[in-house]
Design a protein around this motif. Structure first.
Motif, short mmCIF file in Angstrom:
data_model
loop_
_atom_site.label_atom_id
_atom_site.label_comp_id
_atom_site.label_asym_id
_atom_site.label_seq_id
_atom_site.Cartn_x
_atom_site.Cartn_y
_atom_site.Cartn_z
N ARG A 109 0.81 -1.22 0.00
CA ARG A 109 0.00 0.00 0.00
C ARG A 109 0.85 1.27 0.00
NH1 ARG A 109 -3.18 -2.72 3.90
NH2 ARG A 109 -2.18 -1.47 5.53
N SER A 116 -1.68 9.13 -1.96
CA SER A 116 -1.25 10.19 -1.06
C SER A 116 0.24 10.12 -0.74
CB SER A 116 -2.05 10.12 0.25
OG SER A 116 -1.80 8.90 0.92
N ASN A 117 0.89 8.99 -1.04
CA ASN A 117 2.32 8.88 -0.77
C ASN A 117 3.18 9.39 -1.93
OD1 ASN A 117 2.08 7.87 1.80
ND2 ASN A 117 2.02 5.74 1.13
N ALA A 159 -8.37 -0.77 2.04
CA ALA A 159 -7.30 0.17 1.67
C ALA A 159 -7.34 1.36 2.61
CB ALA A 159 -7.48 0.64 0.23
N THR A 196 1.13 2.01 -3.63
CA THR A 196 -0.09 2.19 -4.42
C THR A 196 -1.00 3.29 -3.90
OG1 THR A 196 -1.20 0.45 -3.12
CG2 THR A 196 -0.07 -0.22 -5.14
N ASP A 197 -0.81 3.72 -2.65
CA ASP A 197 -1.65 4.80 -2.09
C ASP A 197 -1.25 6.12 -2.74
OD1 ASP A 197 -2.94 6.72 -0.59
OD2 ASP A 197 -2.77 5.56 1.27
N GLY A 205 -6.20 4.85 4.55
CA GLY A 205 -5.78 6.10 3.91
C GLY A 205 -4.31 6.14 3.58
N GLN A 206 -3.47 5.69 4.52
CA GLN A 206 -2.04 5.71 4.27
C GLN A 206 -1.39 4.63 5.09
OE1 GLN A 206 0.25 9.33 4.10
NE2 GLN A 206 -1.58 10.53 4.40
#
Length: 751
Positions: A449, A455-456, A563, A452-453, A565-566
């Motif tokens: 993650r 926000s990162n 999933a 794939t997130d 958020g972060q």
């Protein structure tokens, strides 16, 4: 004064040094022969460094022979010049930017080692990576030295043709198809040029008129030899196309696999920097019977090299792939969806036979295929045609809870847990991302993650960010954050190992697109992903690449996971600021190691600007060195002319020495035993000076004799400066200096 031995009369016109002509021909022949590498190297980035290397080696030989050095010393200096060129072009740790030191030589050794891996594992044509450029320049530089010795020093140009033939043997042994026709033409012309420029030394003098040299090089005999060589080369290259093996099998050395029709193969593309070339789409496989999308695995890589990415390592001879296949090493559970798929290779040619899932039986691909249960790879070490094959497999699909409860001994090679070379900041990132995760499966999904997130800040692009430190891994994770599948898969596999989870990188294809009752897999589906080991279940797929085109084939246990958020470090852990460009705000949630003084990794030479600053530095230094003799000659001339113009004591003698140096620059060395008047008459006749020039030389001789033999209180002759000027002007009219003689004046070099 008559001309010395090895010289020609001034009346024969401009003269050239025949050894320089042979040196230039030797360098040109090596450059023409190097065109054979265009058959195995995909782009032309290697050409300019190779030409610079060949030119430097040849120029060093010309300079040494002009200075009349001992021949072994010339060879030694050529070797030093080659080493200097390689360290300047392909290292970052050269002393003063171009001198080879211990650090630079170690870095160069790492590049050459990486190049050998590319040759062994890559599929021609391969990209002209920096390491491969270094290897090509090293080989061509050594060939240039050898050809220079044979053709120039030993005056045996026909023998040098055997060395040029070896230049063709290397790419011919790596290319499955015939080399480009124009490379054969280049080789034929190179050999003809060698014969023409070096074959007449037995009757040529050291310095020969340009007309004689041109007649020998471009005459009727040479044209006939060149034409016949071109015809023979084209016929030979057309008829003997069976020569060549792909030379990229581990341990196979000189064997390969392929078809005469050409095709595309895989290479372990897991260096952490570079560009993904998808300039054209080629259909690779037609697959029937695949009831669920999944990845088609061709090879796995277990060794992490911090300088060069992931490599294949530890591949065994395995078992006969035509027999029922054992479960992969460390796998006990074989439950899942059984399938039988038929795979038809279209434009694919490689020694790796791609398979889906856990293979049980593979048939139809021909003899001599092996299966390595530890690596999960089907491969061959013999040349054979691509054939349609069938695979009976089990497609495992564990649930998240089953993977969370997986436990037991880790019955795989400890190399899959090797953390050697992982930077401390990367290991710390792995610990922070997995600190609150209770099981290995939760740790693995948290790391997945992280990439794939959105926000990162990670994004899938076909070009990586410019490097900002010596660690490509740190650059990608903390700063660049953009790249394609190899960067994502490589980085997640490293983080998994840092978190204590066995991992490896898999290379192959996604499942392509539906085309009627079959699926088509193309070069656009080439992909790299991660496999993590869970006791009992064995190697399990993860894919951190954030593709947005629907080409991923994620397993169900990743689809079922929520999933969040972060997946960031826990609260309270300080995060160093991310370097930003002016006006750019730091992205929220971006982790940066803050290491601005990381130690450079050995063997790495990729930089944002490439080798061109170093190339320009080499060219600048070479120009400065080449200009030194001419600059010294000009400084001496100006000093003498000023002395003569002042008309002080000894002015006539200084003018005479300047005039003798003018003749010396043209190849006529004065004899000490002759009188001034005798020498002057010989020079006037030898260079056919006109009446004005003859009068000026005789007037200067009279001034010299009066200065040398008259009483010391005699007044200096005020006409000396004008006599010298008129004599030199007449000499320039009858025998103008060539650019070579201006650049390398004999009066300076042979003192």
């Amino acid at each position: 004064m008559s001309a010395g031995p090895g010289d020609v009369s001034a009346g024969s016109g401009r003269v050239v040094d025949t050894s320089t002509v042979s040196s230039a021909a030797a360098a040109m022949s090596v450059a023409l022969a190097s065109t054979a590498f265009s058959g195995v190297i995909a782009d032309a980035r290697w050409v300019i460094p190779a030409l610079l290397t060949i030119g430097l080696v040849a120029g060093t030989g010309v300079f040494g022979r002009t200075m009349r050095w001992w021949p072994p010393l010339v060879v030694l200096v050529q070797g030093l010049a080659l080493t200097t060129a390689l360290t300047t072009l392909f290292t970052k740790q050269a002393l003063l930017g171009f001198l080879p030191g211990p650090a630079a030589l170690g870095e160069l050794s790492g590049e050459l080692t990486r190049a050998l891996d590319l040759v062994r594992e890559g599929v021609p044509p391969v990209p002209a990576e920096t390491a491969l450029q270094a290897l090509v320049c090293l080989g061509l530089g050594l060939v240039a030295i050898l050809v220079d010795i044979i053709a120039v020093a030993l005056q045996a140009p026909a023998v040098a043709g055997l060395v040029l033939l070896c230049v063709y043997a290397i790419p011919a042994s790596l290319a499955d198809d015939m080399l480009p026709w124009w490379s054969f033409v280049g080789g034929a012309l190179a050999f003809a040029l060698l014969l023409a420029s070096g074959g007449h030394h037995q009757r040529w003098q050291r310095r020969e008129s340009r007309d004689a040299v041109a007649g020998n090089i471009f005459g009727r005999t040479t044209s006939a030899v060149a034409g016949a060589s071109v015809v023979i080369a084209l016929l030979t290259g057309t008829v003997f196309t069976g020569v060549g093996t792909e030379g990229r099998l581990p341990g196979a050395g000189t064997t390969g696999f392929g078809t005469s029709s050409g095709g595309v193969g895989l290479q372990p593309f897991t260096s952490l920097r570079g560009q993904l070339d998808r300039s054209r789409t080629v259909d690779l496989f037609r697959v029937r019977g695949l009831t669920r999308e999944t990845y088609l695995r061709a090879m796995t890589l277990r060794k992490f090299d911090p300088a060069n990415g992931w490599k294949m390592d530890g591949l065994t001879q395995g078992v006969d792939a035509s027999q029922p296949l054992p479960l992969p090493e460390g796998t006990d559970i074989s439950t899942g969806t059984p399938m039988r798929v038929d795979i038809e290779p279209l434009g694919y040619r490689d020694p790796w036979l791609p398979v889906f899932g856990t293979p049980e039986v593979v048939s139809g691909m021909g003899p001599d295929w092996r299966y390595d249960p530890a690596a999960g790879i089907v491969f061959t070490q013999t040349r054979q045609q691509s054939r349609p094959y069938s695979e009976q497999l089990t497609l495992s699909s564990p649930t998240p809870q089953q993977l969370r409860s997986a436990n037991g001994p880790v019955r795989i090679d400890p190399a899959y847990l090797d953390t050697t070379g992982i930077p401390p900041e990367v290991a710390d990132l792995a610990r922070r991302l997995t600190a609150d995760q209770p099981t290995d499966f939760d740790k693995a999904t948290a790391l997945n993650r992280f990439f794939t997130d959105p926000s990162n800040g990670f994004s899938y692009e076909l070009e990586t960010a410019p490097p900002s430190s010596s660690s490509a891994l740190s650059d990608f994770l903390f700063r660049g954050k953009r790249g394609y599948c190899e960067q994502f898969a490589s980085s997640m596999a490293v983080l998994l190992r840092a978190a204590g989870i066995p991992s490896r990188v898999a290379v192959g294809f996604t499942s392509g697109y539906q085309d009627g009752d079959a699926r088509m897999i193309t070069t656009d589906d080439a992909h790299a992903w991660v496999e993590a080991y869970f006791p009992g279940w064995g190697w399990t797929t993860f894919d951190p690449t954030p593709l947005d085109d629907g080409r991923t084939s994620l397993p169900d246990y990743l689809h079922r996971e929520p999933a969040p958020g972060q997946a960031l470090p826990p609260p309270g852990v300080s995060t160093p600021p991310t370097p930003t460009s002016p006006g750019q705000q730091p992205q929220p949630g971006v982790v940066d190691d803050g290491e601005r003084n990381a130690v450079p990794q050995p063997g790495r030479t990729d930089t944002g600007s490439g080798p061109w600053p170093a190339v320009l530095l080499v060219v600048l230094v070479a120009l400065v060195i080449a200009a030194c003799p001419a600059a010294l000659r000009e400084a001496r001339r100006r000093l003498r002319l000023r002395t003569v113009a002042e008309g002080g004591p000894g002015a006539a003698g200084v003018a005479w020495r300047e005039l003798l140096d003018e003749f010396w620059d043209r190849g006529t060395r004065p004899e000490a035993a002759r009188t001034v008047r005798h020498s002057a008459n010989a020079l006037i006749d030898g260079y056919a000076l006109d009446a004005e020039g003859s009068r000026a030389v005789r007037a200067l001789v009279g001034a010299v004799e009066r200065e040398w033999y008259a009483p010391s209180d005699r007044e200096p002759d005020p006409a000396v400066a004008e006599s010298l000027r008129e004599a030199v002007a007449a000499l320039h009219r009858s025998a103008p200096l060539s650019w070579q003689d201006r650049l390398l004046p004999r009066s300076v070099l042979r003192r």
